[in-house]
Scaffold this motif. Structure first.
Motif, short mmCIF file in Angstrom:
data_model
loop_
_atom_site.label_atom_id
_atom_site.label_comp_id
_atom_site.label_asym_id
_atom_site.label_seq_id
_atom_site.Cartn_x
_atom_site.Cartn_y
_atom_site.Cartn_z
N SER A 37 23.64 26.10 -22.16
CA SER A 37 23.73 26.82 -23.68
C SER A 37 24.43 25.60 -24.40
CB SER A 37 24.61 27.82 -23.63
OG SER A 37 24.04 28.96 -22.80
N GLU A 38 25.13 24.88 -23.84
CA GLU A 38 25.81 23.78 -24.82
C GLU A 38 24.88 22.56 -25.10
OE1 GLU A 38 29.40 22.41 -22.94
OE2 GLU A 38 30.34 24.25 -23.08
N LYS A 39 23.99 22.29 -24.01
CA LYS A 39 23.03 21.29 -24.18
C LYS A 39 21.95 21.67 -25.20
CE LYS A 39 23.77 18.42 -20.11
NZ LYS A 39 24.33 17.32 -20.83
N LEU A 40 21.65 22.74 -25.01
CA LEU A 40 20.27 23.33 -25.90
C LEU A 40 21.03 23.27 -27.19
CD1 LEU A 40 18.58 25.90 -23.77
CD2 LEU A 40 17.89 23.71 -24.52
N THR A 41 22.23 23.87 -27.65
CA THR A 41 22.89 23.87 -28.81
C THR A 41 23.00 22.70 -29.54
OG1 THR A 41 23.91 26.06 -28.20
CG2 THR A 41 24.87 24.76 -30.28
N ILE A 42 23.64 21.74 -28.79
CA ILE A 42 23.46 20.31 -29.10
C ILE A 42 22.22 19.69 -29.64
CG2 ILE A 42 24.20 17.86 -28.65
CD1 ILE A 42 26.70 18.90 -27.09
N HIS A 43 21.34 20.04 -28.73
CA HIS A 43 20.01 19.38 -28.81
C HIS A 43 19.40 19.89 -30.27
CE1 HIS A 43 16.20 17.69 -27.65
NE2 HIS A 43 15.56 18.98 -27.92
N ALA A 44 19.54 21.20 -30.50
CA ALA A 44 18.76 21.66 -31.54
C ALA A 44 19.45 21.36 -32.78
CB ALA A 44 19.10 23.47 -31.52
N GLN A 45 20.89 21.28 -32.78
CA GLN A 45 21.44 20.73 -33.90
C GLN A 45 21.06 19.32 -34.29
OE1 GLN A 45 24.13 21.95 -36.17
NE2 GLN A 45 23.39 23.84 -35.13
N ILE A 46 21.09 18.52 -33.28
CA ILE A 46 20.69 17.03 -33.87
C ILE A 46 19.16 16.87 -34.30
CG2 ILE A 46 22.61 15.88 -32.34
CD1 ILE A 46 20.27 14.99 -30.43
N GLU A 47 18.39 17.63 -33.71
CA GLU A 47 16.99 17.83 -34.15
C GLU A 47 16.85 18.32 -35.60
OE1 GLU A 47 13.61 17.94 -30.69
OE2 GLU A 47 14.75 19.93 -31.15
N GLU A 48 17.66 19.52 -35.66
CA GLU A 48 17.59 19.81 -37.07
C GLU A 48 18.33 19.20 -38.08
OE1 GLU A 48 18.92 24.14 -36.30
OE2 GLU A 48 17.64 24.62 -34.93
N ARG A 49 19.32 18.46 -37.62
CA ARG A 49 20.08 17.72 -38.79
C ARG A 49 19.37 16.45 -38.85
NH1 ARG A 49 26.61 18.09 -37.49
NH2 ARG A 49 26.46 20.47 -37.37
N HIS A 50 18.65 15.78 -37.93
CA HIS A 50 18.23 14.43 -38.27
C HIS A 50 16.79 14.32 -37.98
CE1 HIS A 50 22.43 13.16 -38.66
NE2 HIS A 50 22.77 13.86 -37.58
N PHE A 51 16.22 14.66 -36.69
CA PHE A 51 15.04 14.16 -36.44
C PHE A 51 13.88 15.01 -37.18
CE2 PHE A 51 11.34 14.61 -33.66
CZ PHE A 51 11.09 13.36 -33.48
N TYR A 52 14.12 16.38 -37.55
CA TYR A 52 13.08 17.02 -38.12
C TYR A 52 12.93 16.64 -39.66
CZ TYR A 52 12.69 20.26 -34.18
OH TYR A 52 12.21 20.70 -32.96
N PRO A 53 14.29 16.46 -40.45
CA PRO A 53 14.12 15.98 -41.53
C PRO A 53 13.50 14.64 -41.77
CG PRO A 53 16.33 16.93 -41.28
CD PRO A 53 15.59 16.89 -40.06
N PHE A 54 13.71 13.71 -40.64
CA PHE A 54 13.13 12.66 -40.42
C PHE A 54 11.29 12.45 -40.38
CE2 PHE A 54 11.54 9.11 -37.68
CZ PHE A 54 11.54 8.03 -38.44
N ALA A 55 11.02 13.52 -39.41
CA ALA A 55 9.56 13.70 -39.28
C ALA A 55 9.04 14.72 -40.51
CB ALA A 55 9.48 14.81 -38.21
N ARG A 56 9.85 15.09 -41.31
CA ARG A 56 9.12 15.84 -42.65
C ARG A 56 8.92 14.51 -43.62
NH1 ARG A 56 12.71 20.88 -42.66
NH2 ARG A 56 10.91 22.47 -42.38
N ARG A 57 9.80 13.55 -43.53
CA ARG A 57 9.81 12.34 -44.50
C ARG A 57 8.51 11.65 -43.88
NH1 ARG A 57 15.33 12.25 -43.79
NH2 ARG A 57 15.35 10.42 -42.50
N MET A 58 8.07 11.62 -42.82
CA MET A 58 7.04 10.98 -42.29
C MET A 58 5.65 11.70 -42.35
SD MET A 58 8.12 8.10 -40.92
CE MET A 58 9.28 7.99 -42.30
N GLY A 59 5.77 12.91 -43.08
CA GLY A 59 4.55 13.62 -43.64
C GLY A 59 4.14 14.70 -42.39
#
Length: 158
Positions: A37-59
């Motif tokens: 639960s902890e690992k998945l929660t951290i993983h989701a948070q960093i994807e949602e805060r950083h990686f997904y916005p980055f991917a959106r900027r990449m189109g």
């Protein structure tokens, strides 16, 4: 570490925990569920805060939207598991659902999303996002993650 390598490493860590859960006793299972639960929660948070916005900027909007929907399902399952009593027979069923959902999400990310991001992003950008994700991971690891996971799951619409 670049963003993609960091996310893949986290995927592997969670996969190992799921494997351990299948081979352990009742008490260890509860501890492992907490770690998952902890690992998945951290993983989701960093994807949602950083990686997904980055991917959106990449189109890459369509895949990000789909991944966010999958995150919502996983968060809901985590919240349900954390609210069950230790000897509730539904724990096993929900853990199986969680593992299946996570494995499908990982497969889609690693086989489709990550290659698309890799094809349009520079090495420097991936390293920069990876460093941001690592900083956020350190911050989140100091918080009450199980409480955070429970609260996030309860805000998701069914």
């Amino acid at each position: 570490m670049d963003a993609l390598a960091l996310l893949k490493q986290q995927h592997q860590e969670v996969d190992v925990l799921f494997e351990r859960i299948r081979q352990c006793g009742e008490e260890e299972k509860i501890l492992l569920l907490g770690k998952i639960s902890e690992k998945l929660t951290i993983h989701a948070q960093i994807e949602e805060r950083h990686f997904y916005p980055f991917a959106r900027r990449m189109g890459i909007q369509d895949m990000v939207d789909h991944s966010l929907q999958e995150h919502a399902q996983v968060k809901q399952l985590i919240a349900e598991i954390l609210q069950l009593k230790r000897h509730d027979p539904r724990i096993e069923q929900n853990v199986q659902k969680l593992q299946s959902s996570v494995q499908e999400h990982v497969k889609e990310e690693e086989n489709t999303l990550f290659p698309r991001v890799s094809s349009v992003a520079s090495t420097e950008d991936l390293m920069s996002v990876g460093m941001e994700m690592q900083r956020t991971m350190e911050e989140l690891s100091q918080q009450e993650l199980l409480k955070m996971a429970e609260n996030q799951g309860s805000t998701v619409a069914p």
